[in-house]
Scaffold this motif. Structure first.
Motif, mmCIF file in Angstrom:
data_model
loop_
_atom_site.group_PDB
_atom_site.id
_atom_site.type_symbol
_atom_site.label_atom_id
_atom_site.label_comp_id
_atom_site.label_asym_id
_atom_site.label_seq_id
_atom_site.Cartn_x
_atom_site.Cartn_y
_atom_site.Cartn_z
ATOM 1 N N ARG A 61 32.909 39.034 51.122
ATOM 2 C CA ARG A 61 33.785 39.712 50.163
ATOM 3 C C ARG A 61 34.314 41.038 50.717
ATOM 4 O O ARG A 61 35.465 41.409 50.460
ATOM 5 C CB ARG A 61 33.023 39.961 48.852
ATOM 6 C CG ARG A 61 33.899 40.527 47.738
ATOM 7 C CD ARG A 61 33.080 40.764 46.479
ATOM 8 N NE ARG A 61 33.924 41.208 45.370
ATOM 9 C CZ ARG A 61 34.471 40.410 44.466
ATOM 10 N NH1 ARG A 61 34.272 39.115 44.520
ATOM 11 N NH2 ARG A 61 35.224 40.902 43.498
ATOM 12 N N SER A 62 33.477 41.740 51.464
ATOM 13 C CA SER A 62 33.829 43.087 51.927
ATOM 14 C C SER A 62 34.379 43.116 53.339
ATOM 15 O O SER A 62 34.776 44.185 53.832
ATOM 16 C CB SER A 62 32.589 43.994 51.851
ATOM 17 O OG SER A 62 31.534 43.476 52.662
ATOM 18 N N GLY A 63 34.398 41.963 54.013
ATOM 19 C CA GLY A 63 34.893 41.931 55.383
ATOM 20 C C GLY A 63 33.997 42.660 56.360
ATOM 21 O O GLY A 63 34.468 43.263 57.327
ATOM 22 N N THR A 64 32.690 42.601 56.107
ATOM 23 C CA THR A 64 31.733 43.268 56.988
ATOM 24 C C THR A 64 30.817 42.239 57.637
ATOM 25 O O THR A 64 30.856 41.053 57.320
ATOM 26 C CB THR A 64 30.888 44.291 56.205
ATOM 27 O OG1 THR A 64 30.247 43.621 55.097
ATOM 28 C CG2 THR A 64 31.760 45.425 55.663
ATOM 29 N N ASP A 65 29.985 42.718 58.533
ATOM 30 C CA ASP A 65 29.038 41.872 59.257
ATOM 31 C C ASP A 65 27.629 42.344 58.911
ATOM 32 O O ASP A 65 27.256 43.466 59.261
ATOM 33 C CB ASP A 65 29.295 41.983 60.763
ATOM 34 C CG ASP A 65 28.375 41.081 61.581
ATOM 35 O OD1 ASP A 65 27.373 40.587 61.037
ATOM 36 O OD2 ASP A 65 28.662 40.893 62.776
ATOM 37 N N PRO A 66 26.821 41.501 58.224
ATOM 38 C CA PRO A 66 25.481 41.958 57.826
ATOM 39 C C PRO A 66 24.566 42.263 59.007
ATOM 40 O O PRO A 66 23.573 42.976 58.843
ATOM 41 C CB PRO A 66 24.944 40.795 56.996
ATOM 42 C CG PRO A 66 25.733 39.605 57.430
ATOM 43 C CD PRO A 66 27.092 40.121 57.801
ATOM 44 N N ALA A 67 24.899 41.739 60.185
ATOM 45 C CA ALA A 67 24.077 42.027 61.365
ATOM 46 C C ALA A 67 24.439 43.363 62.010
ATOM 47 O O ALA A 67 23.651 43.910 62.780
ATOM 48 C CB ALA A 67 24.223 40.900 62.388
ATOM 49 N N LYS A 68 25.627 43.883 61.689
ATOM 50 C CA LYS A 68 26.082 45.110 62.340
ATOM 51 C C LYS A 68 26.373 46.252 61.371
ATOM 52 O O LYS A 68 26.254 47.418 61.739
ATOM 53 C CB LYS A 68 27.352 44.824 63.150
ATOM 54 C CG LYS A 68 27.170 43.810 64.271
ATOM 55 C CD LYS A 68 28.496 43.542 64.978
ATOM 56 C CE LYS A 68 28.343 42.518 66.089
ATOM 57 N NZ LYS A 68 29.649 42.224 66.748
ATOM 58 N N ASP A 69 26.780 45.897 60.150
ATOM 59 C CA ASP A 69 27.205 46.915 59.186
ATOM 60 C C ASP A 69 26.140 47.126 58.115
ATOM 61 O O ASP A 69 25.522 46.166 57.639
ATOM 62 C CB ASP A 69 28.517 46.488 58.518
ATOM 63 C CG ASP A 69 29.640 46.290 59.522
ATOM 64 O OD1 ASP A 69 29.784 47.158 60.406
ATOM 65 O OD2 ASP A 69 30.343 45.263 59.433
#
Length: 203
Positions: free
Chosen positions: A147-155
């Protein structure tokens, strides 16, 4: 005798699971965790001890896992989250998607107030509850990331959103428990959610 349809068998499994869990909460709430055995729970629910272990690994799990369809419930939660209006931020959307579960708790507050008291009074159960909650982290983090255009492994953003969700629900449940349910749980949750949703989206 013919075999019951798969749908009927599944409903009976869900009902038996709920009966065992509700029975465990009632007995342990009355007599204490250490004074109640699996045999006690099974006998009170009208099933064999073997049947109990078909549903739960321990009496602790019978308190902490009120529903057998945990995976399906998570799927429905993710579907509600994905269906939230796009203008809602990730946290607001996640809080809105979580609300239905708290509405369900409000339908049977005494069982859930007893369950909360048992968990808070027994540190081992608190740790087990945290371990069960951790199992939901990966799918929720992935949904927030999409949804947020992020990466859970990096952000950090997906983890932060989930931490705020957990904190909001935890604060709501604790206040509800301490006030012995004098106000509806969902009413407290709505107040807490309104306070929590000041988080901006990722830059």
């Amino acid at each position: 005798m013919s075999t019951p349809p798969a749908g009927l068998r599944e409903r009976k499994k869900l009902e038996t699971h709920r009966t065992l869990s509700a029975t465990a909460v009632r007995l342990i709430g009355e007599y204490g965790l250490d004074q109640v055995t699996v045999d006690d729970i099974a006998a009170e629910a009208g099933v064999s001890t073997r049947t109990f272990f078909n549903y739960f690994a321990s009496k602790e799990d019978s308190v902490l896992i009120p529903h057998a369809d945990r995976e399906q419930r998570m799927t429905r939660m993710l579907e509600r989250f994905a269906a939230q209006p796009p203008e809602l931020g990730s946290l607001a959307a996640l809080l809105a998607a979580s609300r239905a579960d708290l509405v369900e708790i409000d339908r049977d507050p005494r069982e859930w107030l007893t369950r909360l008291r048992i968990v808070l009074d027994n540190p081992g159960l608190t740790l087990r509850a945290l371990a069960l909650d951790a199992e939901t982290f990966a799918p929720l983090a992935a949904a927030v990331a999409r949804r947020s255009g992020t990466d859970p492994a990096k952000d950090v953003f997906p983890t932060l959103v989930l931490s705020l969700l957990g904190g909001t629900i935890s604060a709501t449940l604790r206040l509800w428990s301490e006030s012995d349910g004098t106000r509806p749980l969902v009413e407290l949750f709505d107040e807490a959610a309104a306070l929590a949703t000041g988080l901006a989206g990722p830059a």
